[in-house]
Enzyme design. Structure first.
Site, PDB file in Angstrom:
ATOM      1  N   GLN A   1       4.597 118.622  27.306  1.00 27.97           N
ATOM      2  CA  GLN A   1       5.567 119.677  27.005  1.00 27.97           C
ATOM      3  C   GLN A   1       6.272 120.105  28.293  1.00 27.97           C
ATOM      4  O   GLN A   1       5.606 120.424  29.290  1.00 27.97           O
ATOM      5  CB  GLN A   1       4.873 120.884  26.358  1.00 27.97           C
ATOM      6  CG  GLN A   1       5.873 121.951  25.909  1.00 27.97           C
ATOM      7  CD  GLN A   1       5.231 123.086  25.110  1.00 27.97           C
ATOM      8  OE1 GLN A   1       4.000 123.145  24.969  1.00 27.97           O
ATOM      9  NE2 GLN A   1       6.051 123.984  24.597  1.00 27.97           N
ATOM     10  N   SER A   2       7.587 120.097  28.264  1.00 26.30           N
ATOM     11  CA  SER A   2       8.350 120.505  29.447  1.00 26.30           C
ATOM     12  C   SER A   2       9.187 121.748  29.194  1.00 26.30           C
ATOM     13  O   SER A   2       9.580 122.429  30.139  1.00 26.30           O
ATOM     14  CB  SER A   2       9.252 119.354  29.916  1.00 26.30           C
ATOM     15  OG  SER A   2      10.165 118.985  28.907  1.00 26.30           O
TER      16      SER A   2
ATOM     17  N   ASP B   1      18.908 115.627  21.751  1.00 25.60           N
ATOM     18  CA  ASP B   1      18.204 115.641  23.021  1.00 25.60           C
ATOM     19  C   ASP B   1      19.126 115.089  24.108  1.00 25.60           C
ATOM     20  O   ASP B   1      19.794 114.073  23.921  1.00 25.60           O
ATOM     21  CB  ASP B   1      16.925 114.808  22.925  1.00 25.60           C
ATOM     22  CG  ASP B   1      15.957 115.097  24.065  1.00 25.60           C
ATOM     23  OD1 ASP B   1      14.881 115.664  23.807  1.00 25.60           O
ATOM     24  OD2 ASP B   1      16.290 114.757  25.226  1.00 25.60           O
ATOM     25  N   ILE B   2      19.121 115.753  25.264  1.00 17.57           N
ATOM     26  CA  ILE B   2      20.019 115.366  26.355  1.00 17.57           C
ATOM     27  C   ILE B   2      19.592 114.047  26.992  1.00 17.57           C
ATOM     28  O   ILE B   2      20.399 113.385  27.643  1.00 17.57           O
ATOM     29  CB  ILE B   2      20.065 116.511  27.404  1.00 17.57           C
ATOM     30  CG1 ILE B   2      21.329 116.440  28.245  1.00 17.57           C
ATOM     31  CG2 ILE B   2      18.822 116.510  28.276  1.00 17.57           C
ATOM     32  CD1 ILE B   2      21.576 117.697  29.069  1.00 17.57           C
TER      33      ILE B   2
ATOM     34  N   ASN C   1       5.005 118.194  21.410  1.00 14.91           N
ATOM     35  CA  ASN C   1       4.133 118.167  22.575  1.00 14.91           C
ATOM     36  C   ASN C   1       3.606 119.565  22.867  1.00 14.91           C
ATOM     37  O   ASN C   1       4.301 120.556  22.633  1.00 14.91           O
ATOM     38  CB  ASN C   1       4.908 117.625  23.782  1.00 14.91           C
ATOM     39  CG  ASN C   1       5.378 116.197  23.569  1.00 14.91           C
ATOM     40  OD1 ASN C   1       4.655 115.384  23.009  1.00 14.91           O
ATOM     41  ND2 ASN C   1       6.595 115.892  23.996  1.00 14.91           N
TER      42      ASN C   1
ATOM     43  N   HIS D   1       9.438 122.946  19.746  1.00 19.09           N
ATOM     44  CA  HIS D   1      10.511 122.088  19.242  1.00 19.09           C
ATOM     45  C   HIS D   1       9.886 120.856  18.625  1.00 19.09           C
ATOM     46  O   HIS D   1       8.930 120.289  19.143  1.00 19.09           O
ATOM     47  CB  HIS D   1      11.487 121.706  20.349  1.00 19.09           C
ATOM     48  CG  HIS D   1      10.839 121.260  21.622  1.00 19.09           C
ATOM     49  ND1 HIS D   1      10.278 122.148  22.518  1.00 19.09           N
ATOM     50  CD2 HIS D   1      10.643 120.029  22.143  1.00 19.09           C
ATOM     51  CE1 HIS D   1       9.771 121.479  23.540  1.00 19.09           C
ATOM     52  NE2 HIS D   1       9.963 120.189  23.331  1.00 19.09           N
ATOM     53  N   LEU D   2      10.451 120.483  17.517  1.00 16.79           N
ATOM     54  CA  LEU D   2      10.031 119.277  16.814  1.00 16.79           C
ATOM     55  C   LEU D   2      11.009 118.166  17.169  1.00 16.79           C
ATOM     56  O   LEU D   2      12.212 118.283  16.906  1.00 16.79           O
ATOM     57  CB  LEU D   2      10.027 119.530  15.310  1.00 16.79           C
ATOM     58  CG  LEU D   2       9.447 118.427  14.434  1.00 16.79           C
ATOM     59  CD1 LEU D   2       7.954 118.264  14.695  1.00 16.79           C
ATOM     60  CD2 LEU D   2       9.697 118.742  12.960  1.00 16.79           C
ATOM     61  N   HIS D   3      10.493 117.114  17.802  1.00 14.69           N
ATOM     62  CA  HIS D   3      11.332 115.958  18.090  1.00 14.69           C
ATOM     63  C   HIS D   3      11.437 115.118  16.809  1.00 14.69           C
ATOM     64  O   HIS D   3      10.415 114.833  16.166  1.00 14.69           O
ATOM     65  CB  HIS D   3      10.691 115.058  19.148  1.00 14.69           C
ATOM     66  CG  HIS D   3      10.530 115.664  20.512  1.00 14.69           C
ATOM     67  ND1 HIS D   3      11.359 115.342  21.567  1.00 14.69           N
ATOM     68  CD2 HIS D   3       9.621 116.535  21.010  1.00 14.69           C
ATOM     69  CE1 HIS D   3      10.949 115.986  22.656  1.00 14.69           C
ATOM     70  NE2 HIS D   3       9.900 116.719  22.355  1.00 14.69           N
TER      71      HIS D   3
HETATM   72  P1  AMP Z   1       9.167 118.320  25.646  1.00 13.34           P
HETATM   73  O1  AMP Z   1       8.947 117.446  26.838  1.00 13.34           O
HETATM   74  O2  AMP Z   1       8.388 117.917  24.430  1.00 13.34           O
HETATM   75  O3  AMP Z   1       8.993 119.791  26.008  1.00 13.34           O
HETATM   76  O4  AMP Z   1      10.666 118.107  25.221  1.00 13.34           O
HETATM   77  C1  AMP Z   1      11.734 118.760  25.834  1.00 13.34           C
HETATM   78  C2  AMP Z   1      12.954 117.950  25.525  1.00 13.34           C
HETATM   79  O5  AMP Z   1      14.093 118.734  25.795  1.00 13.34           O
HETATM   80  C3  AMP Z   1      13.096 116.671  26.372  1.00 13.34           C
HETATM   81  O6  AMP Z   1      13.136 115.542  25.501  1.00 13.34           O
HETATM   82  C4  AMP Z   1      14.385 116.869  27.115  1.00 13.34           C
HETATM   83  O7  AMP Z   1      15.135 115.695  27.262  1.00 13.34           O
HETATM   84  C5  AMP Z   1      15.102 117.895  26.246  1.00 13.34           C
HETATM   85  N1  AMP Z   1      16.072 118.724  26.934  1.00 13.34           N
HETATM   86  C6  AMP Z   1      15.925 119.373  28.107  1.00 13.34           C
HETATM   87  N2  AMP Z   1      17.022 120.075  28.406  1.00 13.34           N
HETATM   88  C7  AMP Z   1      17.897 119.854  27.394  1.00 13.34           C
HETATM   89  C8  AMP Z   1      19.219 120.296  27.135  1.00 13.34           C
HETATM   90  N3  AMP Z   1      19.891 121.117  27.956  1.00 13.34           N
HETATM   91  N4  AMP Z   1      19.825 119.872  25.997  1.00 13.34           N
HETATM   92  C9  AMP Z   1      19.174 119.046  25.153  1.00 13.34           C
HETATM   93  N5  AMP Z   1      17.922 118.606  25.340  1.00 13.34           N
HETATM   94  C10 AMP Z   1      17.290 118.996  26.453  1.00 13.34           C
END
Ligand code: AMP
Length: 115
Positions: A95-96, A31-32, A88, A101-103
């Site tokens: 969810q963003s 994760d970034i 999420n 995706h599974l964290h």
């Molecule tokens: P969610 O909020 O559950 O949809 O998680 C999305 C995740 O993606 C967040 O934890 C972000 O930090 C991560 N994320 C967004 N852009 C990138 C990227 N380019 N590389 C790695 N992780 C990312």
């Protein structure tokens, strides 16, 4: 591949990522913006926007995703001390990125309940 999907672009190599695991069905990367010392995202190569859009045809895929994640958690050294899986869904769920995706979060003691 879905147009304008960040994670589809990561899978395609159009956007850089730090690979943790890759096979024919899944890709995992760091994760970034890590929320814990270990924060890995496991994604299916198949684009599914949100978990509620998965159907019976995805049952095996989703099960395999958990099993792959178990192996990744072990390889990351968090399986024994403990870790958390999070997925999420939609805005209230936080969810963003709309590609499931599974964290995998670990490397420190995590509080509960989440915010
Ligand atoms: P969610 O909020 O559950 O949809 O998680 C999305 C995740 O993606 C967040 O934890 C972000 O930090 C991560 N994320 C967004 N852009 C990138 C990227 N380019 N590389 C790695 N992780 C990312």
């Amino acid at each position: 591949m879905a147009e304008d999907c960040l994670f589809c672009k990561i899978i395609a190599g159009e956007i850089p990522s730090t690979e943790v695991y890759s096979d024919e069905k899944f890709y995992a990367f760091r994760d970034i913006n890590p929320g814990a010392p270990t924060h890995v995202l496991v994604i299916p190569r198949k684009h599914i926007a949100r978990i509620t859009e998965a159907d019976a045809n995805d049952a095996t895929l989703l099960g395999e995703m958990m099993l792959r994640a178990n192996r990744i958690a072990e390889a990351e050294g968090v399986a024994e001390p403990g870790f958390r899986y999070v997925m999420n869904c939609n805005s209230d769920g936080g969810q963003s990125v709309y590609h499931i995706h599974l964290h995998i979060l670990g490397g420190r003691a995590l509080s509960w309940p989440p915010g």
